[in-house]
Design a protein around this motif. Structure first.
Motif, PDB file in Angstrom:
ATOM      1  N   ALA A 127       0.825  -1.206   0.000  1.00 36.65           N
ATOM      2  CA  ALA A 127       0.000   0.000   0.000  1.00 36.65           C
ATOM      3  C   ALA A 127       0.858   1.254   0.000  1.00 36.65           C
ATOM      4  O   ALA A 127       1.965   1.281   0.550  1.00 36.65           O
ATOM      5  N   CYS A 128       0.331   2.296  -0.641  1.00 38.19           N
ATOM      6  CA  CYS A 128       0.914   3.629  -0.552  1.00 38.19           C
ATOM      7  C   CYS A 128      -0.237   4.595  -0.267  1.00 38.19           C
ATOM      8  O   CYS A 128      -1.313   4.174   0.153  1.00 38.19           O
ATOM      9  N   GLN A 129      -0.034   5.878  -0.485  1.00 40.56           N
ATOM     10  CA  GLN A 129      -1.084   6.826  -0.142  1.00 40.56           C
ATOM     11  C   GLN A 129      -2.239   6.822  -1.147  1.00 40.56           C
ATOM     12  O   GLN A 129      -3.399   6.823  -0.785  1.00 40.56           O
ATOM     13  N   LYS A 130      -1.907   6.811  -2.457  1.00 38.44           N
ATOM     14  CA  LYS A 130      -2.943   6.897  -3.490  1.00 38.44           C
ATOM     15  C   LYS A 130      -3.053   5.662  -4.373  1.00 38.44           C
ATOM     16  O   LYS A 130      -4.012   5.506  -5.113  1.00 38.44           O
ATOM     17  N   GLY A 131      -2.036   4.799  -4.370  1.00 34.12           N
ATOM     18  CA  GLY A 131      -2.137   3.553  -5.109  1.00 34.12           C
ATOM     19  C   GLY A 131      -1.142   3.347  -6.231  1.00 34.12           C
ATOM     20  O   GLY A 131      -0.912   2.207  -6.641  1.00 34.12           O
ATOM     21  N   LEU A 132      -0.520   4.403  -6.740  1.00 38.93           N
ATOM     22  CA  LEU A 132       0.385   4.250  -7.881  1.00 38.93           C
ATOM     23  C   LEU A 132       1.752   3.700  -7.481  1.00 38.93           C
ATOM     24  O   LEU A 132       2.281   2.774  -8.103  1.00 38.93           O
ATOM     25  N   ARG A 133       2.346   4.266  -6.459  1.00 36.16           N
ATOM     26  CA  ARG A 133       3.688   3.825  -6.052  1.00 36.16           C
ATOM     27  C   ARG A 133       3.654   2.381  -5.550  1.00 36.16           C
ATOM     28  O   ARG A 133       4.629   1.635  -5.719  1.00 36.16           O
ATOM     29  N   SER A 134       2.535   1.980  -4.945  1.00 36.65           N
ATOM     30  CA  SER A 134       2.432   0.589  -4.494  1.00 36.65           C
ATOM     31  C   SER A 134       2.324  -0.369  -5.677  1.00 36.65           C
ATOM     32  O   SER A 134       2.798  -1.510  -5.605  1.00 36.65           O
ATOM     33  N   LEU A 135       1.730   0.085  -6.784  1.00 35.00           N
ATOM     34  CA  LEU A 135       1.710  -0.741  -7.992  1.00 35.00           C
ATOM     35  C   LEU A 135       3.120  -0.910  -8.552  1.00 35.00           C
ATOM     36  O   LEU A 135       3.499  -1.989  -9.010  1.00 35.00           O
ATOM     37  N   ALA A 136       3.892   0.169  -8.520  1.00 36.24           N
ATOM     38  CA  ALA A 136       5.287   0.097  -8.964  1.00 36.24           C
ATOM     39  C   ALA A 136       6.054  -0.888  -8.090  1.00 36.24           C
ATOM     40  O   ALA A 136       6.876  -1.679  -8.580  1.00 36.24           O
ATOM     41  N   ALA A 137       5.775  -0.855  -6.785  1.00 39.92           N
ATOM     42  CA  ALA A 137       6.431  -1.785  -5.870  1.00 39.92           C
ATOM     43  C   ALA A 137       6.016  -3.223  -6.165  1.00 39.92           C
ATOM     44  O   ALA A 137       6.848  -4.142  -6.145  1.00 39.92           O
ATOM     45  N   CYS A 138       4.735  -3.428  -6.457  1.00 39.96           N
ATOM     46  CA  CYS A 138       4.249  -4.781  -6.779  1.00 39.96           C
ATOM     47  C   CYS A 138       4.946  -5.336  -8.016  1.00 39.96           C
ATOM     48  O   CYS A 138       5.291  -6.527  -8.067  1.00 39.96           O
ATOM     49  N   GLU A 139       5.160  -4.487  -9.016  1.00 36.52           N
ATOM     50  CA  GLU A 139       5.841  -4.942 -10.226  1.00 36.52           C
ATOM     51  C   GLU A 139       7.264  -5.399  -9.907  1.00 36.52           C
ATOM     52  O   GLU A 139       7.715  -6.460 -10.353  1.00 36.52           O
ATOM     53  N   LEU A 140       7.978  -4.608  -9.122  1.00 34.60           N
ATOM     54  CA  LEU A 140       9.346  -4.969  -8.746  1.00 34.60           C
ATOM     55  C   LEU A 140       9.361  -6.268  -7.941  1.00 34.60           C
ATOM     56  O   LEU A 140      10.200  -7.148  -8.176  1.00 34.60           O
ATOM     57  N   LEU A 141       8.426  -6.390  -7.010  1.00 34.22           N
ATOM     58  CA  LEU A 141       8.386  -7.581  -6.159  1.00 34.22           C
ATOM     59  C   LEU A 141       8.018  -8.822  -6.963  1.00 34.22           C
ATOM     60  O   LEU A 141       8.597  -9.904  -6.760  1.00 34.22           O
ATOM     61  N   GLY A 155      -5.203   3.210  -2.562  1.00 32.61           N
ATOM     62  CA  GLY A 155      -4.265   3.570  -1.509  1.00 32.61           C
ATOM     63  C   GLY A 155      -4.917   3.753  -0.148  1.00 32.61           C
ATOM     64  O   GLY A 155      -6.129   3.599   0.020  1.00 32.61           O
ATOM     65  N   LEU A 156      -4.096   4.077   0.834  1.00 41.18           N
ATOM     66  CA  LEU A 156      -4.579   4.268   2.196  1.00 41.18           C
ATOM     67  C   LEU A 156      -5.496   5.480   2.310  1.00 41.18           C
ATOM     68  O   LEU A 156      -6.308   5.572   3.224  1.00 41.18           O
ATOM     69  N   GLU A 157      -5.363   6.395   1.362  1.00 43.94           N
ATOM     70  CA  GLU A 157      -6.215   7.586   1.368  1.00 43.94           C
ATOM     71  C   GLU A 157      -7.684   7.226   1.160  1.00 43.94           C
ATOM     72  O   GLU A 157      -8.584   7.970   1.574  1.00 43.94           O
ATOM     73  N   ALA A 158      -7.935   6.088   0.528  1.00 44.83           N
ATOM     74  CA  ALA A 158      -9.306   5.664   0.250  1.00 44.83           C
ATOM     75  C   ALA A 158      -9.947   4.939   1.429  1.00 44.83           C
ATOM     76  O   ALA A 158     -11.125   4.591   1.384  1.00 44.83           O
ATOM     77  N   ALA A 159      -9.172   4.704   2.496  1.00 45.91           N
ATOM     78  CA  ALA A 159      -9.692   3.963   3.646  1.00 45.91           C
ATOM     79  C   ALA A 159     -10.617   4.825   4.494  1.00 45.91           C
ATOM     80  O   ALA A 159     -10.381   6.019   4.683  1.00 45.91           O
ATOM     81  N   GLU A 160     -11.672   4.205   4.998  1.00 47.77           N
ATOM     82  CA  GLU A 160     -12.537   4.845   5.987  1.00 47.77           C
ATOM     83  C   GLU A 160     -12.006   4.520   7.381  1.00 47.77           C
ATOM     84  O   GLU A 160     -11.185   3.603   7.555  1.00 47.77           O
ATOM     85  N   GLU A 161     -12.481   5.241   8.359  1.00 48.67           N
ATOM     86  CA  GLU A 161     -11.955   5.093   9.713  1.00 48.67           C
ATOM     87  C   GLU A 161     -12.082   3.665  10.235  1.00 48.67           C
ATOM     88  O   GLU A 161     -11.221   3.188  10.973  1.00 48.67           O
ATOM     89  N   GLU A 162     -13.162   2.982   9.868  1.00 50.63           N
ATOM     90  CA  GLU A 162     -13.388   1.640  10.386  1.00 50.63           C
ATOM     91  C   GLU A 162     -12.639   0.555   9.616  1.00 50.63           C
ATOM     92  O   GLU A 162     -12.625  -0.607  10.032  1.00 50.63           O
ATOM     93  N   ASP A 163     -12.004   0.906   8.500  1.00 47.71           N
ATOM     94  CA  ASP A 163     -11.364  -0.111   7.652  1.00 47.71           C
ATOM     95  C   ASP A 163     -10.075  -0.655   8.252  1.00 47.71           C
ATOM     96  O   ASP A 163      -9.800  -1.859   8.169  1.00 47.71           O
TER      97      ASP A 163
END
Length: 247
Positions: A127-141, A155-163
């Motif tokens: 996970a990252c804040q908005k979702g793009l950098r985590s996709l880049a990380a997934c590709e490398l991994l 990304g984590l920005e899309a999370a609600e408080e209860e998530d």
């Protein structure tokens, strides 16, 4: 310098377009599974899956998921060489002053840091804040041999408080904002929060930011005055020594 900046921006745009196609293929072919923030929260709590936070330190220090592992794929670039300074100036002029987005650089040790902590068969929620950098990380991994990868869409920005169980001094939705827009309370995230909790929340949040910024400004002015006083004092001492020598 301007021509170099334009070439750099053009190369970035082309690289990003190509990267998006590769990332879409990873998700489409289910080489990387997609999770919503809510699903990620369930997976962490019920299946003990690890959340790998790949955000830079500027975002991580504001808020983070409890128990997550932090290994940034991009980190704030503090180098002062001509190329980095040029990119920082370009970023600032192109909107960095408004958004507060820092100049980041890829951490070439990212993969080795992940491999030190997790074997290739580990279930990793990336996970990252908005979702793009985590996709880049997934590709490398994935290319490095990891096959149990889960990407948090939005990304984590899309999370609600209860998530998710969040720790840190700010709401997770605010971890990616900054600059003048945050100071004025005009970011999309702040407007959404204000709509939920009323404009009083926005006023209180803005007031807190202004107080914090005012204290930082006061400290900077204080340091400047102290440095100025030391400089003037040194000048006077030098003049006094010169007078003594002349007599």
């Amino acid at each position: 310098m301007q021509a170099d900046n334009e070439d750099y921006e053009l190369k970035q745009a082309k690289d990003m377009a190509a990267a998006r196609k590769r990332w879409e293929a990873l998700v489409r072919d289910e080489k990387v599974k997609v999770l919503t923030p809510s699903q990620a929260g369930y997976a962490i709590q019920l299946s003990n899956k690890t959340l790998l936070d790949v955000r830079p330190s500027t975002e991580r220090k504001k808020a983070w998921v409890k128990g997550s592992t932090w290994i940034p794929i991009f980190e704030v670039d503090n180098r002062l060489d001509s190329g980095t300074v040029s990119r920082k100036v370009t970023s600032f002029v192109m909107g960095g002053w408004w958004s507060g987005t820092p100049t980041l650089s890829y951490d070439s040790q990212f993969l080795s840091k992940v491999e030190e902590k997790f074997p290739k068969d580990t279930d990793l929620i990336v996970a990252c804040q908005k979702g793009l950098r985590s996709l880049a990380a997934c590709e490398l991994l994935y290319n490095a041999g990891y096959r149990n990868l889960f990407w948090v869409q939005g990304g984590l920005e899309a999370a609600e408080e209860e998530d998710l169980v969040i720790e840190g001094p700010q709401p997770i939705k605010f971890a990616g904002i900054g600059g003048v827009s945050e100071f004025l309370g005009w970011t999309d995230q702040q407007r959404v929060q204000a709509a939920k909790e009323g404009w009083g929340y926005r006023l209180l949040y803005s007031a807190r930011l202004r107080l914090k910024s005012g204290l930082i400004l006061f400290a900077k002015v204080g340091l400047f005055l102290v440095a100025d006083a030391l400089f003037l004092g040194a000048q006077r001492v030098g003049s006094y020594i010169q007078e003594l020598r002349s007599h």
